[in-house]
Motif scaffolding. Sequence first.
Motif, PDB file in Angstrom:
ATOM      1  N   SER A 147       0.843  -1.187   0.000  1.00 43.82           N
ATOM      2  CA  SER A 147       0.000   0.000   0.000  1.00 43.82           C
ATOM      3  C   SER A 147       0.886   1.247   0.000  1.00 43.82           C
ATOM      4  O   SER A 147       1.804   1.338   0.818  1.00 43.82           O
ATOM      5  N   PRO A 148       0.648   2.186  -0.920  1.00 44.15           N
ATOM      6  CA  PRO A 148      -0.331   2.122  -2.002  1.00 44.15           C
ATOM      7  C   PRO A 148       0.136   1.192  -3.119  1.00 44.15           C
ATOM      8  O   PRO A 148       1.322   0.861  -3.199  1.00 44.15           O
ATOM      9  N   PHE A 149      -0.788   0.800  -3.976  1.00 42.36           N
ATOM     10  CA  PHE A 149      -0.416  -0.054  -5.101  1.00 42.36           C
ATOM     11  C   PHE A 149       0.467   0.738  -6.067  1.00 42.36           C
ATOM     12  O   PHE A 149       0.134   1.867  -6.416  1.00 42.36           O
ATOM     13  N   PRO A 150       1.611   0.180  -6.480  1.00 45.66           N
ATOM     14  CA  PRO A 150       2.519   0.931  -7.366  1.00 45.66           C
ATOM     15  C   PRO A 150       1.901   1.185  -8.737  1.00 45.66           C
ATOM     16  O   PRO A 150       1.366   0.274  -9.362  1.00 45.66           O
ATOM     17  N   ASP A 151       1.984   2.434  -9.176  1.00 45.41           N
ATOM     18  CA  ASP A 151       1.405   2.794 -10.476  1.00 45.41           C
ATOM     19  C   ASP A 151       2.177   2.175 -11.636  1.00 45.41           C
ATOM     20  O   ASP A 151       1.600   1.573 -12.532  1.00 45.41           O
ATOM     21  N   LYS A 152       3.495   2.314 -11.587  1.00 41.29           N
ATOM     22  CA  LYS A 152       4.318   1.808 -12.688  1.00 41.29           C
ATOM     23  C   LYS A 152       5.566   1.151 -12.120  1.00 41.29           C
ATOM     24  O   LYS A 152       6.346   1.790 -11.414  1.00 41.29           O
ATOM     25  N   ASN A 153       5.736  -0.112 -12.430  1.00 40.92           N
ATOM     26  CA  ASN A 153       6.956  -0.822 -12.055  1.00 40.92           C
ATOM     27  C   ASN A 153       7.051  -2.038 -12.960  1.00 40.92           C
ATOM     28  O   ASN A 153       6.231  -2.958 -12.863  1.00 40.92           O
ATOM     29  N   ASP A 154       8.030  -2.032 -13.841  1.00 44.58           N
ATOM     30  CA  ASP A 154       8.151  -3.102 -14.836  1.00 44.58           C
ATOM     31  C   ASP A 154       8.519  -4.441 -14.214  1.00 44.58           C
ATOM     32  O   ASP A 154       8.345  -5.488 -14.844  1.00 44.58           O
ATOM     33  N   GLN A 155       9.004  -4.428 -12.972  1.00 41.86           N
ATOM     34  CA  GLN A 155       9.487  -5.663 -12.361  1.00 41.86           C
ATOM     35  C   GLN A 155       8.422  -6.410 -11.577  1.00 41.86           C
ATOM     36  O   GLN A 155       8.616  -7.562 -11.207  1.00 41.86           O
ATOM     37  N   VAL A 156       7.306  -5.743 -11.293  1.00 41.64           N
ATOM     38  CA  VAL A 156       6.222  -6.406 -10.554  1.00 41.64           C
ATOM     39  C   VAL A 156       4.898  -6.166 -11.262  1.00 41.64           C
ATOM     40  O   VAL A 156       4.720  -5.161 -11.953  1.00 41.64           O
ATOM     41  N   ILE A 157       4.000  -7.100 -11.079  1.00 44.90           N
ATOM     42  CA  ILE A 157       2.643  -6.958 -11.589  1.00 44.90           C
ATOM     43  C   ILE A 157       1.684  -7.281 -10.444  1.00 44.90           C
ATOM     44  O   ILE A 157       2.085  -7.857  -9.433  1.00 44.90           O
ATOM     45  N   GLY A 158       0.423  -6.928 -10.622  1.00 44.72           N
ATOM     46  CA  GLY A 158      -0.529  -7.241  -9.569  1.00 44.72           C
ATOM     47  C   GLY A 158      -1.849  -6.539  -9.783  1.00 44.72           C
ATOM     48  O   GLY A 158      -2.173  -6.105 -10.896  1.00 44.72           O
ATOM     49  N   GLU A 159      -2.613  -6.404  -8.712  1.00 40.90           N
ATOM     50  CA  GLU A 159      -3.928  -5.834  -8.803  1.00 40.90           C
ATOM     51  C   GLU A 159      -4.305  -5.213  -7.451  1.00 40.90           C
ATOM     52  O   GLU A 159      -3.850  -5.658  -6.401  1.00 40.90           O
ATOM     53  N   VAL A 160      -5.130  -4.183  -7.512  1.00 35.89           N
ATOM     54  CA  VAL A 160      -5.683  -3.570  -6.297  1.00 35.89           C
ATOM     55  C   VAL A 160      -6.799  -4.469  -5.789  1.00 35.89           C
ATOM     56  O   VAL A 160      -7.681  -4.875  -6.553  1.00 35.89           O
ATOM     57  N   VAL A 161      -6.769  -4.790  -4.503  1.00 34.74           N
ATOM     58  CA  VAL A 161      -7.810  -5.646  -3.924  1.00 34.74           C
ATOM     59  C   VAL A 161      -8.703  -4.900  -2.946  1.00 34.74           C
ATOM     60  O   VAL A 161      -9.771  -5.378  -2.593  1.00 34.74           O
ATOM     61  N   LEU A 162      -8.268  -3.710  -2.522  1.00 32.26           N
ATOM     62  CA  LEU A 162      -9.024  -3.003  -1.496  1.00 32.26           C
ATOM     63  C   LEU A 162      -8.680  -1.517  -1.546  1.00 32.26           C
ATOM     64  O   LEU A 162      -7.530  -1.147  -1.762  1.00 32.26           O
ATOM     65  N   THR A 163      -9.679  -0.685  -1.371  1.00 30.47           N
ATOM     66  CA  THR A 163      -9.481   0.755  -1.210  1.00 30.47           C
ATOM     67  C   THR A 163     -10.045   1.143   0.149  1.00 30.47           C
ATOM     68  O   THR A 163     -11.194   0.806   0.469  1.00 30.47           O
ATOM     69  N   GLU A 164      -9.243   1.840   0.933  1.00 24.83           N
ATOM     70  CA  GLU A 164      -9.606   2.119   2.317  1.00 24.83           C
ATOM     71  C   GLU A 164      -9.559   3.621   2.584  1.00 24.83           C
ATOM     72  O   GLU A 164      -8.618   4.309   2.178  1.00 24.83           O
ATOM     73  N   GLU A 165     -10.560   4.116   3.275  1.00 25.41           N
ATOM     74  CA  GLU A 165     -10.641   5.537   3.602  1.00 25.41           C
ATOM     75  C   GLU A 165      -9.790   5.863   4.823  1.00 25.41           C
ATOM     76  O   GLU A 165      -9.671   5.051   5.743  1.00 25.41           O
ATOM     77  N   LEU A 166      -9.191   7.053   4.826  1.00 24.60           N
ATOM     78  CA  LEU A 166      -8.464   7.554   5.986  1.00 24.60           C
ATOM     79  C   LEU A 166      -9.344   8.533   6.759  1.00 24.60           C
ATOM     80  O   LEU A 166     -10.081   9.327   6.152  1.00 24.60           O
ATOM     81  N   PHE A 167      -9.250   8.462   8.098  1.00 25.31           N
ATOM     82  CA  PHE A 167     -10.043   9.314   8.979  1.00 25.31           C
ATOM     83  C   PHE A 167      -9.114  10.210   9.795  1.00 25.31           C
ATOM     84  O   PHE A 167      -7.963   9.853  10.059  1.00 25.31           O
ATOM     85  N   ALA A 168      -9.639  11.338  10.213  1.00 23.61           N
ATOM     86  CA  ALA A 168      -8.906  12.197  11.147  1.00 23.61           C
ATOM     87  C   ALA A 168      -9.034  11.600  12.540  1.00 23.61           C
ATOM     88  O   ALA A 168     -10.103  11.126  12.933  1.00 23.61           O
ATOM     89  N   THR A 267      -4.864   2.705  -1.467  1.00 19.15           N
ATOM     90  CA  THR A 267      -5.102   1.439  -2.148  1.00 19.15           C
ATOM     91  C   THR A 267      -4.235   0.358  -1.520  1.00 19.15           C
ATOM     92  O   THR A 267      -3.105   0.614  -1.090  1.00 19.15           O
ATOM     93  N   ILE A 268      -4.778  -0.831  -1.450  1.00 16.79           N
ATOM     94  CA  ILE A 268      -4.038  -2.009  -0.989  1.00 16.79           C
ATOM     95  C   ILE A 268      -4.055  -3.016  -2.129  1.00 16.79           C
ATOM     96  O   ILE A 268      -5.116  -3.336  -2.670  1.00 16.79           O
ATOM     97  N   GLY A 269      -2.888  -3.477  -2.518  1.00 15.41           N
ATOM     98  CA  GLY A 269      -2.805  -4.394  -3.643  1.00 15.41           C
ATOM     99  C   GLY A 269      -1.962  -5.619  -3.353  1.00 15.41           C
ATOM    100  O   GLY A 269      -1.346  -5.738  -2.289  1.00 15.41           O
ATOM    101  N   LEU A 270      -1.967  -6.525  -4.304  1.00 14.78           N
ATOM    102  CA  LEU A 270      -1.113  -7.709  -4.284  1.00 14.78           C
ATOM    103  C   LEU A 270      -0.123  -7.590  -5.425  1.00 14.78           C
ATOM    104  O   LEU A 270      -0.511  -7.252  -6.555  1.00 14.78           O
ATOM    105  N   ILE A 271       1.149  -7.839  -5.156  1.00 10.14           N
ATOM    106  CA  ILE A 271       2.145  -7.803  -6.227  1.00 10.14           C
ATOM    107  C   ILE A 271       2.931  -9.113  -6.260  1.00 10.14           C
ATOM    108  O   ILE A 271       3.078  -9.800  -5.257  1.00 10.14           O
ATOM    109  N   ARG A 272       3.426  -9.423  -7.455  1.00 10.36           N
ATOM    110  CA  ARG A 272       4.269 -10.597  -7.677  1.00 10.36           C
ATOM    111  C   ARG A 272       5.252 -10.255  -8.780  1.00 10.36           C
ATOM    112  O   ARG A 272       5.114  -9.215  -9.440  1.00 10.36           O
TER     113      ARG A 272
END
Length: 300
Positions: A147-168, A267-272
Amino acid sequence: MELRQLEYFVQVARLQHVTKAAEELHVAQSAVSRQIHRLEEELGIRLFMQRGRNVQLTPVGQLFLKRAEAILGDLDRAVMEIHEFLDPEVGEIRLGFPHSLGINLVPQVVAAFRKLHPNVKFKFRQGMYPSLIRDVVDAEVDIAFISPFPDKNDQVIGEVVLTEELFAILPENHRLAHEESIKLGDLKDETFVLFSSGYSLRPIVWDACREAGFTPKIGFESEEAGTIRGLVAAGMGVSLLPEMAMYETSSMMPAVVKVSEPRINRTIGLIRRSGEKLPQVVHMFHTFLLDFFQNEYKPR
């Protein structure tokens, strides 16, 4: 060159001590020294320098260590893949994740998976954002939450699995503590308690504050969500935390208030690793996770 020589060399390099390496390997110290000497003779180089009672890798030894670890790692994975091919239900999954997900999310998904596959083993590795990507790329882990899920990285791939709100989060006696929602700009004059540099939540909070028109004044920094909650509850400042960081309760808990403007999410994602087929047992876990987050996951 023998496999045993590489194993002894790597263990001595990691511990920087021949006797301790021998103890870990359950062999005589003389056997370790002899194999290291034979390896150096075969390579025609010095791998170690003596430093008092310890040993230290030479520059060429450091180079050789990377290759030796890669060779042994490939061998371990080959053996694991054979075992998984024969029975993926007894395989091992090496899972990386950030500290903030270790309190609730990771135990929740692993427990759910092991109800279906009770004999699968796990090795866990916690880390910060850069180290998690590095661990995946270097094959130290098979798959990682990030977290956060990387926008661009040629060495890893993956998908966003969860979006979480932040609170004060605010001290209970704060003037805004009992509001239904606030604008982040309402906190522009407050002292902030933030995660230390290197933790992924810090730039999310920083960027949100800048979007709201101010630069946060940092009073305290910490590496643990629990410490941040406690400091805020004690009146040392304010902060922003994801909902997941509120699950753990203690005697020192701050007020939690929704932020209406700007809306702040992570965003929370999984990468491989890119270009690699997952081992069968890891593929089974990956498929389970995608289904779990789509159909079953409920925040606690």
